[in-house]
Design a protein around this motif. Structure first.
Motif, short mmCIF file in Angstrom:
data_model
loop_
_atom_site.label_atom_id
_atom_site.label_comp_id
_atom_site.label_asym_id
_atom_site.label_seq_id
_atom_site.Cartn_x
_atom_site.Cartn_y
_atom_site.Cartn_z
N TYR A 7 54.00 6.39 -34.66
CA TYR A 7 54.57 6.50 -33.42
C TYR A 7 55.89 7.41 -33.55
N GLY A 8 56.16 7.71 -34.66
CA GLY A 8 57.74 7.98 -34.71
C GLY A 8 58.66 6.66 -34.97
N SER A 9 59.88 6.88 -35.12
CA SER A 9 60.92 5.90 -35.54
C SER A 9 61.79 5.63 -34.25
N GLY A 10 62.56 4.42 -34.46
CA GLY A 10 63.56 4.08 -33.67
C GLY A 10 63.03 3.93 -32.35
N ASN A 46 56.67 4.96 -27.67
CA ASN A 46 55.40 5.56 -28.11
C ASN A 46 54.34 4.48 -28.38
N ALA A 47 54.73 3.55 -29.31
CA ALA A 47 53.91 2.22 -29.60
C ALA A 47 53.37 1.71 -28.56
N TYR A 91 50.17 -2.85 -24.42
CA TYR A 91 50.95 -3.88 -24.40
C TYR A 91 51.62 -4.53 -25.73
N VAL A 92 52.61 -5.09 -25.69
CA VAL A 92 53.07 -5.96 -26.71
C VAL A 92 53.27 -7.31 -26.12
N GLN A 93 52.74 -8.48 -26.54
CA GLN A 93 52.92 -9.65 -26.08
C GLN A 93 54.25 -10.45 -26.24
N ILE A 94 54.85 -11.15 -25.46
CA ILE A 94 56.11 -11.62 -25.32
C ILE A 94 55.98 -13.09 -25.65
N ASP A 95 56.60 -13.64 -26.60
CA ASP A 95 56.39 -15.01 -26.95
C ASP A 95 57.91 -16.02 -27.14
N THR A 96 57.78 -17.01 -26.67
CA THR A 96 59.02 -17.71 -26.75
C THR A 96 59.55 -18.44 -28.10
N HIS A 121 46.84 -10.29 -20.80
CA HIS A 121 46.26 -11.50 -21.12
C HIS A 121 47.39 -12.72 -21.37
N ALA A 122 48.66 -12.20 -21.40
CA ALA A 122 49.73 -13.21 -21.37
C ALA A 122 50.86 -12.29 -20.95
N ALA A 123 52.24 -12.94 -21.07
CA ALA A 123 53.32 -12.19 -20.88
C ALA A 123 53.53 -10.99 -21.93
N ALA A 124 53.86 -9.99 -21.24
CA ALA A 124 53.74 -8.80 -21.97
C ALA A 124 54.84 -7.61 -21.56
N PHE A 125 55.21 -6.84 -22.70
CA PHE A 125 55.88 -5.56 -22.12
C PHE A 125 54.64 -4.34 -21.72
N LEU A 126 54.84 -3.61 -20.94
CA LEU A 126 53.70 -2.80 -20.73
C LEU A 126 54.23 -1.40 -20.34
N PRO A 127 53.50 -0.23 -20.76
CA PRO A 127 54.08 1.17 -20.20
C PRO A 127 54.36 1.21 -19.00
N ILE A 128 55.25 1.79 -18.52
CA ILE A 128 55.60 1.98 -17.01
C ILE A 128 54.79 2.77 -16.21
#
Length: 405
Positions: free
Chosen positions: A29-32, A38-39, A45-50, A89-96
């Protein structure tokens, strides 16, 4: 239906699944910051966890795929309005750009079809909404309360519950995070004007899920398309979408050695895949590639369970074991803890399962991986308590000794 059961065919399917997740390529997906954006767009989604035994899951997932990623980048993506925070399916960061697909769940909560809290305090919610409208963004800790009980999430103070209810209903969004603390603001002030905010039809939502899952997984079971989604109407719409795609030749079915059936886009099985390298990856328990445990077992013959929710006496591998991926196989797990005050990474147990890899090559790959992982954890030293590796414990200890503090 294709029947792919030979070892070579099974290996190709594993590579297809891992390549779709961006885990075989050096920088898919590139870097930085751009790579992280892009990822998330590709993965959906990327799941957020405590849990913070090691670096939190949402940072760990991106670290595994994006060179030069740093944890501060997730908040920068929020501030840039490249991503938003909500429930997948859980707390997550999602593409706008996927914002509109959060609306059905918000609508169901707001109308009482689904309960986030069974008895939300409507009066307090209205007061908080007015305060944010008049005074600007707000953190839950900004509100004084005499009813604080910090024993568990179910004892959050009323203001925190009211803020979360407003957030889940869609009146508020997370505008940024200060550390791990959410900053809430009005949705109308956070959401960029160019983002589509129209309610999707159930057919549009189904099409979105099918496309997203095939994109980020390569191979998807019918159940996997709606993983942990309990909306029967949506599930039926997804099933119809899949059947239509099969009838039109857009998708094809694949049966693997376990008997499980997966779907892929037509032609996917014949496409070129990245070459395998001797790279070992230390993944998060909440990584997108391992979160669907049944799929993980069927495709990779890897039985994985996160054990932090299991009573200590019943744990087999440890509190927070991290899956270990080598080439195209999950070959073990590592239970570790980052002692941040001492900048020390403690490997409590290191488990390797039966494999046919050259031991020296595997050790070299692990040394490279754990060195990078220590840097990601801001740790300078390393210790190893127990290793289970087919009687080769001393070889592993000698190899890791130069990294020990």
């Amino acid at each position: 239906m294709s029947d792919l059961t030979s070892p070579a065919q099974q290996s190709r399917l594993r590579r297809l699944a891992l390549a779709a997740q961006g885990l075989l390529q050096a920088q898919a997906y590139g870097s930085g910051l751009a790579g992280a954006r892009n990822a998330i767009k590709h993965l959906g989604y990327v799941q957020i966890d405590t849990i913070s035994v090691v670096e939190r899951a949402h940072h760990h997932v991106l670290y595994s795929r994006v060179p030069k990623f740093t944890p501060a980048m997730t908040n920068q993506l929020l501030l840039n309005r490249d991503i938003f925070e909500y429930w997948s399916h859980a707390a997550a960061f999602l593409p706008i750009d996927d914002f509109r697909f959060s609306l059905p769940y918000k609508h169901a909560i707001k109308n009482g079809q689904i309960h986030w809290y069974k008895t939300p305090d409507k009066k307090l919610m209205a007061e908080l909404l007015l305060r944010i409208r008049n005074e600007g963004p707000l953190r839950s800790r900004d509100i004084a309360s005499d009813t604080i009980n910090r024993e568990g999430w179910w004892d959050w103070k009323p203001a925190k519950k009211a803020l979360e209810q407003l957030y889940m209903e869609g009146e508020l969004m997370v505008s940024s995070r200060e550390g791990f603390q959410k900053v809430y603001d009005l949705t109308e002030r956070v959401l960029p004007s160019h983002v589509n905010s129209s309610m999707p039809s159930v057919e549009e939502f189904a099409a979105h899920l099918v496309d997203q899952q095939l994109r980020c997984h390569g191979l998807v079971s019918l159940k996997g398309f709606t993983y942990l989604r309990r909306d029967t109407t949506l599930r039926n719409a997804v099933k119809n979408r899949v059947q239509e795609g099969l009838a039109q030749g857009l998708f094809e079915e694949v049966q693997i050695g376990s008997g499980d059936v997966f779907l892929a886009k037509a032609g996917t099985l014949d496409g070129q895949l990245p070459r395998l390298s001797n790279r070992l990856q230390i993944l998060s328990p909440f990584d997108n590639s391992v979160i669907q445990r049944d799929r993980l077992s069927a495709l990779f013959n890897y039985d994985y369970q996160i054990e932090c929710y299991v009573p200590a006496a019943k744990r087999r591998y440890g509190y927070f074991c991290l899956p270990l991926l080598y080439r195209d196989k999950f070959i073990g797990r590592m239970d570790c803890k980052a002692h941040r005050k001492n900048r020390h990474l403690e490997i409590k147990t290191l488990h390797f399962e039966s494999h046919d890899f050259d031991e020296d090559a595997l050790i070299a790959a692990f040394i490279t991986a754990i060195t990078r992982f220590c840097q990601f954890q801001d740790c300078d030293t390393l210790s190893l308590t127990t290793v289970y590796a087919k009687g080769h414990n001393q070889r592993w200890r000698r190899a890791l000794k130069p990294l020990a503090g």
